[in-house]
Write an enzyme that holds these catalytic residues in place. Structure first.
Site, mmCIF file in Angstrom:
data_model
loop_
_atom_site.group_PDB
_atom_site.id
_atom_site.type_symbol
_atom_site.label_atom_id
_atom_site.label_comp_id
_atom_site.label_asym_id
_atom_site.label_seq_id
_atom_site.Cartn_x
_atom_site.Cartn_y
_atom_site.Cartn_z
ATOM 1 N NE ARG A 1 -4.196 -1.570 0.004
ATOM 2 C CZ ARG A 1 -4.242 -2.624 -0.787
ATOM 3 N NH1 ARG A 1 -3.213 -2.896 -1.577
ATOM 4 N NH2 ARG A 1 -5.286 -3.419 -0.808
ATOM 5 C CD GLU B 1 -2.303 3.188 -6.021
ATOM 6 O OE1 GLU B 1 -3.280 2.560 -6.496
ATOM 7 O OE2 GLU B 1 -1.392 2.632 -5.394
ATOM 8 C CG HIS C 1 -2.373 -0.845 -7.411
ATOM 9 N ND1 HIS C 1 -2.927 -0.142 -6.369
ATOM 10 C CD2 HIS C 1 -2.380 -2.150 -7.026
ATOM 11 C CE1 HIS C 1 -3.262 -0.980 -5.394
ATOM 12 N NE2 HIS C 1 -2.930 -2.203 -5.773
#
Length: 334
Positions: free
Chosen positions: A234, A263, A282
């Protein structure tokens, strides 16, 4: 008919979810919610939620009177207020095992790319150059120490893969025993000891109030100047301002990130301009097989809970005390 809402999603198709829920007589209703108000307005009669990024806060949970289960597309459940869900008898599910191989591979790929300095070498060749000297120094990988922050499924797989390359490893995880770490051939250390001893550090801990900015200025000051930092967990586990300072001031050598605090990463983020960092969007979780497994298991979990079955991946386990759940029935793998 009970309704299951997808609060938000980035997938091309919801066919696996539709298939699993239809078998249980449940209706799937896709939405694209971005805020609490979006969820409350569009999912008011939900019996279950399939959730990707939309915030499932206390306010949301209290506004959905029929809600029985929330399944998160992923391992982490930081989008969901677990305390509120438990108070209201709502089961929160994750999919803890769907992408362990993919993420451990991606973490090792980032580690290797940073170690071999592939990004600056590639950039130089694309610009017309041909000089390996720009990557000096590179030291032999075998014999170096990989520090693992967290020792769940993914870092255990990563440890096995790293050992094949001759790496030693050290572990910080307050929720495992030294014996478990030793059984994998690693050393069990404190956080500070891992930071000081490691040549490479890979982060694999959940994001909580306690772990937010787990790595900041103090921690970077402890690391070797040659340290490579990898994060596939994370983004908010790392203080990005402190990371930028560490990378530009020579406190660490390089970083590989698949996750960032915001993000997508802001266009004006100073991290984008650094030559000693590799950032991917990601993507560590992704393979076609992992995506199918994630979607199928998340939907199947909702169907099982609404059918009254207990599941091993209920995150807020104390909610079981409020429910009468039957023994788990295994489904067919994706």
């Amino acid at each position: 008919m009970r309704k299951i809402y997808v609060t938000d999603y980035e997938y091309d198709s919801l066919a696996p979810e539709e298939h699993e829920l239809a078998r249980a007589g449940l209706t799937l209703i896709p939405q694209q919610c971005h805020t609490e108000d979006d969820v409350i307005r569009t999912c008011a009669d939900a019996s279950g939620l399939l959730n990707q990024y939309a915030p499932i806060t206390r306010r949301v949970i209290e506004a959905l009177p029929h809600l029985k289960v929330i399944a998160r597309y992923g391992v982490g459940v930081n989008t969901v207020d677990l305390e509120a869900a438990t108070e209201h008898g709502v089961c929160v599910l994750n999919v803890p095992d769907y992408c362990a191989d993919e993420v451990s591979n991606h973490a090792f790929a980032l580690l290797m790319a940073c170690h071999r300095k592939l990004a600056p070498l590639h950039t130089q060749v694309n610009g017309g150059g041909w000089d390996y000297n720009i990557c000096k120094p590179i030291h032999r990988l075998a014999g170096q120490t990989l520090g693992l922050l967290g020792f769940g499924r993914i870092p255990r797989l990563l440890a096995e893969k790293a050992r094949a390359f001759g790496l030693k490893f050290a572990v910080y995880d307050p929720f495992v025993t030294p014996a478990i770490v030793a059984s994998y051939g690693g050393k069990f250390l404190t956080l500070d000891e891992v930071l000081q001893a490691s040549d490479m550090i890979s982060v694999h801990v959940p994001l909580t109030k306690e772990t937010e900015h787990l790595l900041s200025h103090r921690e970077f000051d402890m690391m070797k100047p040659s340290t490579i930092l990898i994060n596939t967990s994370r983004g908010s586990l790392i203080d990005e301002k402190a990371l930028y300072a560490a990378l530009t001031q020579g406190k660490i050598a390089a970083a590989g990130l698949d996750v960032t605090e915001q993000e997508p990463l802001a266009q004006d983020s100073p991290l984008r301009s650094l030559p000693n960092i590799i950032i991917t969007p990601h993507a560590a979780w992704y393979s076609e097989e992992a995506e199918c497994e994630l979607k199928t298991k998340a939907a199947r979990g909702i169907a099982d809970i609404l059918s009254g079955h207990d599941l091993p991946n209920i995150v807020n386990r104390t909610v079981r005390e409020k429910l009468s759940l039957k023994p788990h029935v295994s489904g067919v793998p994706c």
